[in-house]
Structures are given as structure tokens and as C-alpha cells.
Scaffold this active site. Structure first.
Site, PDB file in Angstrom:
ATOM      1  N   HIS A 272      -6.785 -18.638 -24.077  1.00  0.00           N
ATOM      2  CA  HIS A 272      -5.583 -17.806 -23.914  1.00  0.00           C
ATOM      3  C   HIS A 272      -4.314 -18.643 -24.058  1.00  0.00           C
ATOM      4  CE1 HIS A 272      -8.703 -15.451 -21.951  1.00  0.00           C
ATOM      5  NE2 HIS A 272      -7.984 -14.397 -22.247  1.00  0.00           N
TER       6      HIS A 272
ATOM      7  N   ASP B 206      -5.888 -15.650 -27.143  1.00  0.00           N
ATOM      8  CA  ASP B 206      -5.553 -14.255 -26.851  1.00  0.00           C
ATOM      9  C   ASP B 206      -4.267 -14.123 -26.044  1.00  0.00           C
ATOM     10  OD1 ASP B 206      -8.012 -13.881 -27.955  1.00  0.00           O
ATOM     11  OD2 ASP B 206      -8.922 -12.913 -26.211  1.00  0.00           O
TER      12      ASP B 206
HETATM   13 ZN    ZN Z   1      -6.580 -10.319 -23.559  1.00  0.00          ZN
END
Ligand code: ZN
Length: 264
Positions: A182, A40
């Protein structure tokens, strides 16, 4: 006031239908040793290219839930991620918490990100911070998106130890899992959180240990291995908590389980 027996029966009857139409996918039901790694908040010009090299070395394919603003800024990187065979999903234009927005603003966020990702983006949406209410879920449905959360939460924005992150993921990993990592961090104020080195090392450890026993595929490919498992996913973050997150570069405690704890 307590619901009458008839109303309770009606709710029980409607719930499976509602979860099927408005449920949020967390993983896929399968016995096959396949799982989806998701990343992400990118693309990030420093970390995403390094991550692509690691994934390529292990022939792993992943799904990138990109922030539209970053994809627009780094459109070459967007094309490179797509050309490498990875899937690209929508993570909003600039990462606000959706329950705090008006309906018009929510839809504008998804559409602006969609334009930035075109023609590579797929109809997959991950709500920023995992925050979602019934109205934001309906918006995603209206715009034709499948909402994809996760069943394994790496908490990789918090830990600096690659082995801790990798061990957490290995403990929770099952056939059909969707793992949330992430490759960027849009909200961290503290500089150390922008450094995604620990995440990349954790991914390398994970792929190295599971080479030959697990296959890592994109979310659309994972869906070909089994039925999506969906839950009624409603998670809010208060304005105070969000302000705290921006101050500390930490996670709001909005979740109800390890898999559902929210973060960036
Ligand atoms: Zn996010």
C-alpha cells in the site's frame, strides 16, 4: 439435499470453464525470476513520489491500483506515475466493499475511477479489501476488466517494522508472484497507519537484496512471461467487521489463507 451424480459430474465439468471466464488472477506461471509489485490505495502526495524514487533507483516497474477520488485530486501524480513507466489499475472510486453495494453502485464505482484514471488506466481491477462475490466479479467482466488479486500479501498496513515486512515477502516470493503493498491507506483512522514509511523502507530492502536476481515488472509485462493463474475468489466482509476496521485501523479477518487474508 445432496447433488445427484449427474449434477456433480456437470459441476466438475463446468468448473474449469467458469474459473477461466470468471477466475481472479493471483499470479503467473513462469520459471523466470520475474514478479510484480503492486501498490494500492494511492496516489498519495507524500508517499507515492518517494516510492517512485526508490523504484526508479532499482529500475523496478510496478502496478498502482489507484482510488479514483485520490487520482482525481492528485492528477499530476497520476501523470507522473504513468510517465515513469508503471502500470495503473482501477481500485474503485472511493474504496467501498463491493458485495455490500447494488449492481448499479458497483458499476458506477468502476466507471468513475476509470474516468479519473483516463487516459492512463489499464483494464485491471482490484476489489477494495479483496472483497468480491460472484455478482461483483461479473460486473468487472461486463466492463472489460481483468480482476487481479495477489499471491503474496505484505500485510504492510499492520506492521511498523520494514525488516518484518520485507522478510514476509521474501519468504513467499516465487517466479510469477504478484505482491500487494500500500502506498496509501484510505480507511485507517489511527494516524500511525497513514505513515507509509515502513512500506517504503521494506520495498527498498527487498529491491536491494534481490538486485540482480529478480526483475520487478508491471502486471501487463508479467502476463507476457506466463499464463495467469486464476482462482474462484469470493471474500466478503461483514458490516460489523468493516466498522471495526474503520475504528481500529485494522484488517477484517475474511481470508482463508495468508495470501488471501483481506486488508485495505
Ligand atoms: Zn485498498
Amino acid at each position: 439435499m445432496r447433488a445427484s451424480g449427474g449434477l456433480r459430474f456437470l459441476r466438475r465439468l463446468c468448473r474449469p470453464v467458469a474459473v477461466r471466464a470468471l477466475g481472479t488472477m493471483t499470479h503467473v506461471s513462469t520459471q523466470e525470476p520475474v514478479a510484480a509489485l503492486t501498490f494500492d490505495d494511492g496516489p498519495d502526495p507524500v508517499w507515492t513520489p518517494r516510492l517512485l524514487e526508490i523504484l526508479d533507483a532499482y529500475r523496478a516497474r510496478a502496478t498502482f491500483f489507484m482510488v479514483g477520488q485520490a487520482a482525481h485530486r492528485h492528477s499530476g501524480l497520476l501523470r507522473r506515475v504513468a510517465a515513469s513507466g508503471h502500470a495503473i489499475g482501477n481500485h474503485s472510486w472511493d474504496h467501498p466493499s463491493f458485495p455490500s453495494l447494488s449492481a448499479r453502485a458497483r458499476r458506477a464505482q468502476i466507471r468513475a475511477c476509470e474516468r479519473a484514471l483516463a487516459p492512463h488506466g489499464q483494464r485491471l481491477f482490484r476489489p477494495p479489501y479483496g472483497h468480491q462475490d460472484i455478482w461483483s466479479r461479473l460486473d468487472a467482466l461486463l466492463l472489460g476488466y481483468r480482476v487481479v488479486a495477489w499471491s503474496v500479501w505484505a500485510a504492510d498496513w499492520r506492521d511498523r517494522s520494514p525488516s518484518t515486512i520485507a522478510a514476509r515477502v521474501m519468504d513467499a516470493l516465487r517466479p510469477g508472484s504478484v505482491v500487494a503493498f500500500h502506498d496509501g491507506l484510505v480507511d485507517a483512522v489511527d494516524e500511525q497507519y497513514f505513515d507509509r514509511g515502513a512500506t517504503l523502507d521494506a520495498v527498498r530492502l527487498l529491491l536491494n537484496r534481490l538486485a540482480g536476481t529478480f526483475s520487478f515488472v508491471t502486471v501487463p509485462e508479467l502476463l507476457r512471461h506466463g499464463r495467469p493463474q486464476q482462482v474462484h475468489w469470493v471474500t466478503h466482509g461483514s458490516a460489523d467487521v468493516m466498522a471495526g476496521l474503520r475504528r481500529r485501523g485494522d484488517s477484517p479477518a475474511g481470508g482463508t489463507s495468508a495470501a488471501k487474508s483481506t486488508g485495505p
